[in-house]
Design an enzyme around this catalytic site. Structure first.
Site, PDB file in Angstrom:
ATOM      1  N   HIS A  43      -1.908  16.297 -23.608  1.00 27.84           N
ATOM      2  CA  HIS A  43      -3.036  16.940 -22.933  1.00 27.84           C
ATOM      3  C   HIS A  43      -2.797  16.905 -21.431  1.00 27.84           C
ATOM      4  CE1 HIS A  43      -3.860  12.647 -22.747  1.00 27.84           C
ATOM      5  NE2 HIS A  43      -4.649  12.886 -21.723  1.00 27.84           N
TER       6      HIS A  43
ATOM      7  N   ASP B 261      -5.147  16.203 -17.806  1.00 28.15           N
ATOM      8  CA  ASP B 261      -6.405  15.512 -17.511  1.00 28.15           C
ATOM      9  C   ASP B 261      -7.482  16.386 -16.884  1.00 28.15           C
ATOM     10  OD1 ASP B 261      -5.601  13.167 -18.609  1.00 28.15           O
ATOM     11  OD2 ASP B 261      -5.007  12.214 -16.737  1.00 28.15           O
TER      12      ASP B 261
ATOM     13  N   HIS C  32       0.833  15.020 -20.783  1.00 29.97           N
ATOM     14  CA  HIS C  32       1.285  13.704 -21.235  1.00 29.97           C
ATOM     15  C   HIS C  32       0.579  13.308 -22.520  1.00 29.97           C
ATOM     16  CE1 HIS C  32      -2.273  13.104 -18.706  1.00 29.97           C
ATOM     17  NE2 HIS C  32      -2.539  12.029 -19.435  1.00 29.97           N
TER      18      HIS C  32
ATOM     19  N   ARG D  70      -2.429  -2.667 -27.927  1.00 29.83           N
ATOM     20  CA  ARG D  70      -1.988  -2.185 -26.608  1.00 29.83           C
ATOM     21  C   ARG D  70      -3.204  -2.047 -25.709  1.00 29.83           C
ATOM     22  NH1 ARG D  70      -2.220   2.863 -24.098  1.00 29.83           N
ATOM     23  NH2 ARG D  70      -0.354   3.641 -23.010  1.00 29.83           N
TER      24      ARG D  70
END
Length: 736
Positions: free
Chosen positions: A580, A582, A652, A662
């Site tokens: 996508h 941002d 990204h 994570r």
């Protein structure tokens, strides 16, 4: 019906003239006064009455009239469509005589057909619509409704009536079609903070079904859910065809002006005027391709919209195991582009997969696509004849139009226009190297111990950086502990288990929530202050490195943890976070990125500050605009910061987390003070109320002070900009 060759040209032209005449005769219908109140009133009159009530402060009356104007317009379109369908058979007896022995009087039978169809439409529409309601509305009114301006008035009206849910819905509906409207964005943010308003209240009341299906299909593809993708693409194709047909019908039944009469200077006879009317109708029909392919709020249409859906559909069908369906869909696509090499290669693959039997080679394209193409080609031939011989102006909306349809005399200009469109589509590859964000990577790093690990060159992109040493191991442990104790299951503000994949759980924590928990004694206050301070630390580093000439404000801070579930990890094909951009909506197939909602268009700079590395997967990766070509990967580790401009040069995603947990601090920054993180300021106010203030950067205070005037100027300029192009004064009604 087979037409006689000697009359075929006349019949075809006459057919379109007849259809066009229906749109001219229906508007003259009358109605009895006793029925007027039960019939549809002019929606433009209702709208103007609602606007007058609005400016008179009669909020309940304004809401009623504005809503009624929207409902009446929708009812009028439905009535016209229904009457069109009901009157299809009218006059066919006369039309059938064109091919009989009585066909020598073709002109009289054609006129008989016209009169019967016109009478049917007049009677049908007259039963539901007042005579004035059948008249065409002005260009101003068309503009008001096309830009959804009634919702602009409605959102303030409902706010005044304290009907906040309806106000939020009206504001969102207007904003979708006007994504650069600053006042409305501010209002929406205010509504979000109002008690009783939920995220579900922000509904687009004018949303078109084919766009819902299109977005859903793309989403299923991102998760490699090919069965659901197939279902959605099929539905999207069918809905697109239906919407196109609906638009074409409205071209026929809506009132149309007659060709301009030049008086004593005019030389056009009946046939010339008939040709002008029929060509206008055909042009309107062809323009439906563009209308249906244009999202609300966008200026340009998505090129090859239907063809793109067919491409996606046959691939989804093949990957879901429906090879026969994929073959039929691909053959339908090849009707548009018969020499496309990739498609021909896929066709051969499908034949071989099916065993190369005679049945597979005899598979025919979908009949609805065949009908669509045949009708469109016949219209184009007539239109290009008008261009060549009758001085008619026509811009072909399609890239797939065969060259032999275009007359030789206008073919050179047609090729030039087509080349321009192709160049525009291919701009995506060239734009990847251009970043107009105003950031320039390569500035100093002002924190001792922080090193540049990867720069633009190492990351194969523009305005990207990886910095190490931003946090110590002890600081990482403290924030990890804070996440373990305080993060809520879900995304931290809407409570979803995982917004991106069912194979992971997702936890989030904002600064404001952390402060409130610390005040309740549930978490360590020093850890909460560290979470807040890390935002300032990252802001200082990136503001310096990217050499931003303007102020840089934190727009949102989110502590997020993604954890692999204990099962269903083997053979995962999905991503932890799909590719996508941002601050805009990425369309990989066109390589375009649309800066409009629901994208966060105010974001200018993005950052991820990692807290750990004891997990598998979860790497950040950058791609080109095709969302497939990976240009760089970054492996997380404690204290590693990735910063990049938020625009289309930096698509990204995140690879799947297949083991472990994570955690990272996600931050976004904006150059506009109006879009700063209000929750963060609320958290600082809570600290101040406890007598425990937060240290501020002096430069930030100066930047905020300096940008306050710019923010006000931008607000006032937006109002002037909008009103300058129109004769109607709108004032600042949008601001709550």
């Amino acid at each position: 019906m087979a037409l006689r060759s000697e009359h075929s040209t006349v019949y075809v032209a006459l057919y379109f003239f007849i259809i066009a005449l229906f749109t001219l005769t229906v508007g003259a219908s009358g109605g009895s006064g006793s029925k007027v109140l039960s019939l549809l009133q002019p929606y433009d009159f209702l709208y103007y009455s609602g606007v007058r009530a609005y400016y008179g402060g009669e909020w309940a009356k304004a809401a009623e009239l504005l809503e009624k104007s929207l409902q009446t317009k929708e009812a009028l379109l439905r009535t016209r469509r229904q009457c069109h369908d009901d009157c299809v058979a009218s006059g066919t007896d006369a039309l059938n005589k064109l091919d009989s022995e009585e066909g020598s009087m073709w002109d009289l039978w054609a006129l008989d057909w016209i009169q019967q169809r016109a009478e049917c439409l007049r009677f049908c529409i007259g039963r539901s619509v007042t005579p004035t309601g059948q008249l065409p509305v002005s260009n101003d009114i068309e503009y008001e409704f096309d830009t959804r301006n009634p919702y602009n008035f409605l959102q303030v009206t409902y706010y005044k009536l304290e009907k906040l849910k309806k106000a939020a819905s009206a504001a969102h509906t207007y904003f979708v079609a006007n994504p650069s409207h600053l006042e409305m964005r501010n209002n929406i943010e205010k509504y979000r903070r109002m008690k009783g308003v939920t995220e579900d209240d922000f509904q687009d009341k004018e949303i078109e079904k084919h766009w819902i299906l299109y977005d859903a299909a793309v989403q299923h593809e991102a998760f490699s859910d090919w069965l659901q993708a197939t279902e959605k693409w099929k539905a999207c194709v069918n809905e697109t065809l239906w919407q196109t047909d609906e638009c074409r019908v409205q071209c026929e039944v809506a009132p149309q002006p007659l060709p301009e009469d030049r008086g004593v200077d005019g030389v056009d006879g009946v046939f010339e005027k008939a040709a002008a009317v029929s060509l206008s109708l055909l042009s309107c029909r062809q323009s439906c391709v563009t209308q249906v392919a244009t999202r609300p709020g966008r200026i340009s249409a998505q090129e090859d919209f239907l063809q793109t859906q067919l491409e996606h559909l046959h691939i989804a069908q093949f990957k879901s195991g429906d090879v026969s369906g994929a073959l039929q869909t691909l053959r339908s696509f090849l009707l548009f582009y018969p020499s496309d090499k990739d498609s021909l290669d896929n066709l051969q693959l499908y034949y071989e997969t099916l065993g190369g039997d005679a049945e597979s080679h005899g598979m025919q394209p979908a009949q609805e696509i065949v009908k669509y193409i045949n009708q469109s080609l016949q219209e184009k031939k007539l239109l290009y004849f008008g261009v060549e011989n009758l001085n008619f102006n026509f811009t072909d909306p399609d890239l797939w139009t065969p060259e032999d349809v275009v007359p030789a005399s206008v073919r050179e200009n047609w090729r030039a226009e087509k080349q321009k469109i192709n160049e525009k589509i291919n701009e995506g590859d060239q734009l990847e190297e251009v970043d107009d964000s105003g950031f320039y990577a390569g500035g100093p790093v002002p924190q001792v111990g922080v090193t540049i690990t990867m720069d633009d060159e190492a990351l194969n992109g523009t305005n990207r950086v990886v910095l190490d040493g931003v946090m110590t191991e002890k600081e990482c442990d403290k924030i990890l502990q804070l996440a373990t104790v305080a993060a809520s299951l879900g995304d931290g503000y809407r409570g979803r288990r995982s917004p991106h994949t069912p194979h992971e759980t997702f936890e989030g924590l904002t600064v404001l929530r952390a402060v409130k928990l610390s005040q309740e004694g549930l978490v360590n206050q020093s850890d909460t202050r560290l979470l807040h301070e890390l935002g300032e630390r990252v802001r200082t580093l990136l503001h310096s490195y990217f050499r931003s000439p303007a102020g840089l404000f934190i727009s949102f801070t989110h502590l997020v943890c993604r954890s692999a579930t204990t099962d269903e990890q083997e053979g995962r094909m999905d991503l932890s976070h799909p590719v996508h951009v941002d601050n805009c909506l990425l369309e990989p197939e066109t390589k375009q990125c649309w800066r409009e909602p629901p994208a966060f268009i105010h974001r200018d700079l993005s950052a991820i500050l990692y807290l750990n590395d004891n997990f598998d997967g979860g790497e950040l990766f950058f791609t080109k605009r095709d969302a497939k070509t990976v240009t760089a990967r970054v492996k997380p580790s404690c204290g590693r910061l990735v910063g990049f401009s938020s625009g289309p040069v930096n698509p990204h995603g995140v690879t799947a987390v297949t083991r472990g947990r994570r955690c990272a601090l996600a931050l976004w920054f904006t150059k506009g003070k109006l879009y700063r993180d209000m929750e963060r300021e609320e958290a600082e106010s809570l600290w101040a109320a406890d007598g425990k203030g937060v240290l501020k950067n002096n430069n930030e205070e100066e930047e905020k002070e300096g940008s306050a005037i710019a923010g006000r100027n931008a607000r006032s300029h937006a109002t002037k900009e909008r009103s300058r192009g129109r004769n109607i004064v709108m004032e600042s009604k949008d601001e709550l």
